[in-house]
Scaffold this motif. Structure first.
Motif, PDB file in Angstrom:
ATOM      1  N   THR A 229     -55.544  -9.988  -2.519  1.00 40.06           N
ATOM      2  CA  THR A 229     -55.489 -11.402  -2.879  1.00 40.06           C
ATOM      3  C   THR A 229     -54.123 -11.743  -3.451  1.00 40.06           C
ATOM      4  OG1 THR A 229     -57.864 -11.452  -3.367  1.00 40.06           O
ATOM      5  CG2 THR A 229     -56.521 -13.233  -4.279  1.00 40.06           C
ATOM      6  N   THR A 230     -53.561 -12.877  -3.022  1.00 36.23           N
ATOM      7  CA  THR A 230     -52.299 -13.363  -3.578  1.00 36.23           C
ATOM      8  C   THR A 230     -52.509 -14.761  -4.130  1.00 36.23           C
ATOM      9  OG1 THR A 230     -51.593 -14.239  -1.425  1.00 36.23           O
ATOM     10  CG2 THR A 230     -50.865 -12.007  -1.995  1.00 36.23           C
ATOM     11  N   VAL A 231     -51.838 -15.038  -5.236  1.00 38.56           N
ATOM     12  CA  VAL A 231     -51.897 -16.351  -5.876  1.00 38.56           C
ATOM     13  C   VAL A 231     -50.483 -16.907  -5.952  1.00 38.56           C
ATOM     14  CG1 VAL A 231     -52.484 -17.636  -7.960  1.00 38.56           C
ATOM     15  CG2 VAL A 231     -53.935 -15.727  -7.221  1.00 38.56           C
ATOM     16  N   SER A 232     -50.276 -18.116  -5.455  1.00 39.17           N
ATOM     17  CA  SER A 232     -48.962 -18.752  -5.455  1.00 39.17           C
ATOM     18  C   SER A 232     -48.994 -19.985  -6.344  1.00 39.17           C
ATOM     19  CB  SER A 232     -48.559 -19.162  -4.030  1.00 39.17           C
ATOM     20  OG  SER A 232     -48.475 -18.034  -3.181  1.00 39.17           O
ATOM     21  N   ILE A 233     -47.993 -20.106  -7.206  1.00 34.47           N
ATOM     22  CA  ILE A 233     -47.870 -21.256  -8.095  1.00 34.47           C
ATOM     23  C   ILE A 233     -46.410 -21.679  -8.126  1.00 34.47           C
ATOM     24  CG2 ILE A 233     -48.239 -22.141 -10.423  1.00 34.47           C
ATOM     25  CD1 ILE A 233     -50.244 -19.880 -10.848  1.00 34.47           C
ATOM     26  N   SER A 234     -46.154 -22.974  -7.994  1.00 35.96           N
ATOM     27  CA  SER A 234     -44.778 -23.459  -8.053  1.00 35.96           C
ATOM     28  C   SER A 234     -44.739 -24.826  -8.715  1.00 35.96           C
ATOM     29  CB  SER A 234     -44.151 -23.554  -6.653  1.00 35.96           C
ATOM     30  OG  SER A 234     -44.648 -24.676  -5.942  1.00 35.96           O
ATOM     31  N   GLY A 235     -43.564 -25.190  -9.212  1.00 36.84           N
ATOM     32  CA  GLY A 235     -43.373 -26.510  -9.787  1.00 36.84           C
ATOM     33  C   GLY A 235     -41.892 -26.836  -9.861  1.00 36.84           C
ATOM     34  N   PHE A 236     -41.579 -28.124  -9.845  1.00 37.16           N
ATOM     35  CA  PHE A 236     -40.188 -28.552  -9.972  1.00 37.16           C
ATOM     36  C   PHE A 236     -40.142 -29.926 -10.613  1.00 37.16           C
ATOM     37  CE2 PHE A 236     -41.257 -30.889  -6.173  1.00 37.16           C
ATOM     38  CZ  PHE A 236     -40.477 -32.035  -6.244  1.00 37.16           C
ATOM     39  N   THR A 237     -38.993 -30.264 -11.176  1.00 40.56           N
ATOM     40  CA  THR A 237     -38.773 -31.606 -11.702  1.00 40.56           C
ATOM     41  C   THR A 237     -37.277 -31.853 -11.800  1.00 40.56           C
ATOM     42  OG1 THR A 237     -39.344 -33.170 -13.468  1.00 40.56           O
ATOM     43  CG2 THR A 237     -38.761 -30.934 -14.144  1.00 40.56           C
ATOM     44  N   GLY A 238     -36.871 -33.104 -11.665  1.00 40.69           N
ATOM     45  CA  GLY A 238     -35.466 -33.440 -11.809  1.00 40.69           C
ATOM     46  C   GLY A 238     -35.055 -34.610 -10.951  1.00 40.69           C
ATOM     47  N   LYS A 239     -33.766 -34.891 -10.979  1.00 47.81           N
ATOM     48  CA  LYS A 239     -33.175 -35.993 -10.222  1.00 47.81           C
ATOM     49  C   LYS A 239     -32.412 -35.443  -9.016  1.00 47.81           C
ATOM     50  CE  LYS A 239     -32.500 -38.550 -14.578  1.00 47.81           C
ATOM     51  NZ  LYS A 239     -33.620 -39.480 -14.425  1.00 47.81           N
ATOM     52  N   GLY A 240     -32.300 -36.285  -7.972  1.00 54.05           N
ATOM     53  CA  GLY A 240     -31.610 -35.855  -6.764  1.00 54.05           C
ATOM     54  C   GLY A 240     -32.438 -34.948  -5.886  1.00 54.05           C
ATOM     55  N   ALA A 241     -33.722 -34.767  -6.213  1.00 56.80           N
ATOM     56  CA  ALA A 241     -34.582 -33.843  -5.473  1.00 56.80           C
ATOM     57  C   ALA A 241     -35.544 -34.531  -4.527  1.00 56.80           C
ATOM     58  CB  ALA A 241     -35.369 -32.980  -6.456  1.00 56.80           C
ATOM     59  N   ALA A 242     -35.585 -35.859  -4.541  1.00 59.16           N
ATOM     60  CA  ALA A 242     -36.592 -36.580  -3.751  1.00 59.16           C
ATOM     61  C   ALA A 242     -36.416 -36.346  -2.250  1.00 59.16           C
ATOM     62  CB  ALA A 242     -36.526 -38.072  -4.063  1.00 59.16           C
ATOM     63  N   ILE A 243     -35.174 -36.418  -1.759  1.00 62.64           N
ATOM     64  CA  ILE A 243     -34.944 -36.244  -0.325  1.00 62.64           C
ATOM     65  C   ILE A 243     -35.345 -34.839   0.119  1.00 62.64           C
ATOM     66  CG2 ILE A 243     -33.111 -36.011   1.398  1.00 62.64           C
ATOM     67  CD1 ILE A 243     -31.798 -38.447   0.296  1.00 62.64           C
ATOM     68  N   TYR A 244     -35.066 -33.837  -0.701  1.00 60.20           N
ATOM     69  CA  TYR A 244     -35.430 -32.468  -0.335  1.00 60.20           C
ATOM     70  C   TYR A 244     -36.931 -32.219  -0.464  1.00 60.20           C
ATOM     71  CZ  TYR A 244     -30.572 -30.978   0.074  1.00 60.20           C
ATOM     72  OH  TYR A 244     -29.264 -30.822   0.491  1.00 60.20           O
ATOM     73  N   SER A 245     -37.581 -32.889  -1.412  1.00 60.88           N
ATOM     74  CA  SER A 245     -39.020 -32.680  -1.599  1.00 60.88           C
ATOM     75  C   SER A 245     -39.856 -33.519  -0.651  1.00 60.88           C
ATOM     76  CB  SER A 245     -39.415 -33.000  -3.041  1.00 60.88           C
ATOM     77  OG  SER A 245     -39.306 -34.391  -3.299  1.00 60.88           O
ATOM     78  N   GLY A 246     -39.280 -34.608  -0.126  1.00 57.70           N
ATOM     79  CA  GLY A 246     -39.989 -35.432   0.846  1.00 57.70           C
ATOM     80  C   GLY A 246     -40.761 -36.597   0.271  1.00 57.70           C
ATOM     81  N   TRP A 247     -40.516 -36.932  -0.998  1.00 56.80           N
ATOM     82  CA  TRP A 247     -41.247 -38.049  -1.611  1.00 56.80           C
ATOM     83  C   TRP A 247     -40.369 -38.665  -2.692  1.00 56.80           C
ATOM     84  CZ3 TRP A 247     -45.423 -40.565  -0.104  1.00 56.80           C
ATOM     85  CH2 TRP A 247     -46.104 -41.393  -0.996  1.00 56.80           C
TER      86      TRP A 247
END
Length: 359
Positions: A229-247
């Motif tokens: 079993t594998t568990v994946s967790i991620s998070g991000f926050t900041g400015k200039g990231a909208a285009i790369y994140s897609g929203w």
């Protein structure tokens, strides 16, 4: 057989399939191999608005050529790959060849067209999905449009990765940049910390000026291994990231700079997270469940958060043949309005069936 980390990433959408490149042998001191896969997929669309539909395609199929040689004690690798994603219309199945990757790797340095720094900060730590547009929703690499810049430079050493890439803002004075560090434990756990920075156009409606601000964001990603079993967790926050994140400010807008700033020209803050679990049920069957969301602190929309849930099962019918099924649901569309075929991601539900032959 050439099995670099880049080649392994390139031969699968979610980094879950094995690299099965075929060794062609050595010529004038250079080893050659070919690889890729043939993928047939059918997507049953049940959008919240509009009619139900079904689309089938093999256009994600891809082919690559790898080279490897030693020159004056330096290891040199080359990689070029294409697929058939261009010329997508509902009435014409004669899809055009599209360049995906073309890069040179010398020791610790990679230069060319290939995955951006945001991809490498998230992809090896995410949960497997069948069909992708960038990476999964909720990561800093969730937008497929800029996931392979026209030119990128990676320098990798001792877990560190520094990336400079073709800026998304055409009048930028500096490249978009990513600094990341990966730590792996002896028990199989992996963690990544990444810092991103880029110039953002603060007056996107005026193309004749160069007014900009610098936006920075932080990303954390992890993949924990507990037996099968594998568990994946991620998070991000900041400015200039909208285009790369897609929203962003106006929702999902491809490479539209208006994603990054509000109507007053102020940079918005984008925040996202994802969580997933994958389990190897048997030697042939694996299952995955993933949830992700991304939101902004300012939005022109009534709902400032994009959410997606996906569950899939993949059966290894043969060592190099996978059969899969995936069910997805999301509350808003994250594909451009002109998208067609199996790449469409409208608000609503989707069922995908796929068969993949890897070589």
């Amino acid at each position: 057989m050439i099995k670099t980390k880049l080649a392994l990433a390139i031969t699968t959408a979610s980094l879950s399939a094995h690299s099965l490149a075929v060794d062609l042998g050595e010529f004038n001191g250079t080893n050659f191999s070919v690889g890729g896969y043939l993928k047939a997929e059918t997507v049953f669309d049940q959008p919240d608005v509009g009619e139900n539909s079904v689309e089938g395609s093999v256009r994600q199929s891809r082919f690559n050529l790898s080279t490897s040689s030693m020159v004056e004690d330096h290891k040199i690798r080359g990689f070029i790959e294409g697929d058939f994603w261009d010329n997508n219309t509902s009435s014409d199945s004669s899809y055009a060849w599209r360049l995906r990757h073309a890069y040179i790797n010398i020791d610790n340095v990679t230069v060319g067209q290939t995955w951006n720094g945001q991809f490498f900060a998230n992809a090896p730590f995410d949960t497997e999905t069948l069909n992708f547009w960038g990476l999964g929703i909720g990561t800093i690499a969730g937008n497929g449009a800029p996931i392979r810049p026209n030119l990128v430079i990676h320098y990798v050493k001792d877990g560190w990765r520094f990336t400079a890439q073709d800026p998304l803002y055409s009048n930028a004075d500096t490249p978009d940049a990513v600094l990341a560090y990966t730590h792996r434990t002896s028990s199989g756990h992996a963690f990544n910390l990444a810092l991103t920075g880029r110039e953002v156009d603060t007056t996107p409606s005026i193309t004749s000026d160069d007014e900009s601000k610098y936006g920075a964001a932080i990303s954390l990603a992890s993949k924990l291994k507990f037996g099968d079993t594998t568990v994946s967790i991620s998070g991000f926050t900041g400015k200039g990231a909208a285009i790369y994140s897609g929203w962003g400010y106006n929702g999902a807008r491809g490479l539209d700079a208006q994603m990054e700033v509000d109507n007053n020209g102020s940079l918005i803050t984008t925040t996202g997270f994802s969580a997933g679990i994958g389990h190897k049920i048997s030697d042939k069957l694996r299952a995955n469940l993933r949830y992700g969301q991304v939101s902004t602190d300012k939005s022109s929309l009534s709902d400032d958060t994009l959410k997606q849930t996906a569950i899939n099962m993949v059966y290894a019918y043969l060592p190099n043949v996978d059969l899969g099924i995936e069910v997805r649901e999301q509350n808003a569309g994250n594909r451009p309005p002109t998208s067609q075929g199996t790449s469409v991601r409208p608000a609503g539900k989707q069922l995908e069936l796929m068969a993949m032959y890897k070589f």
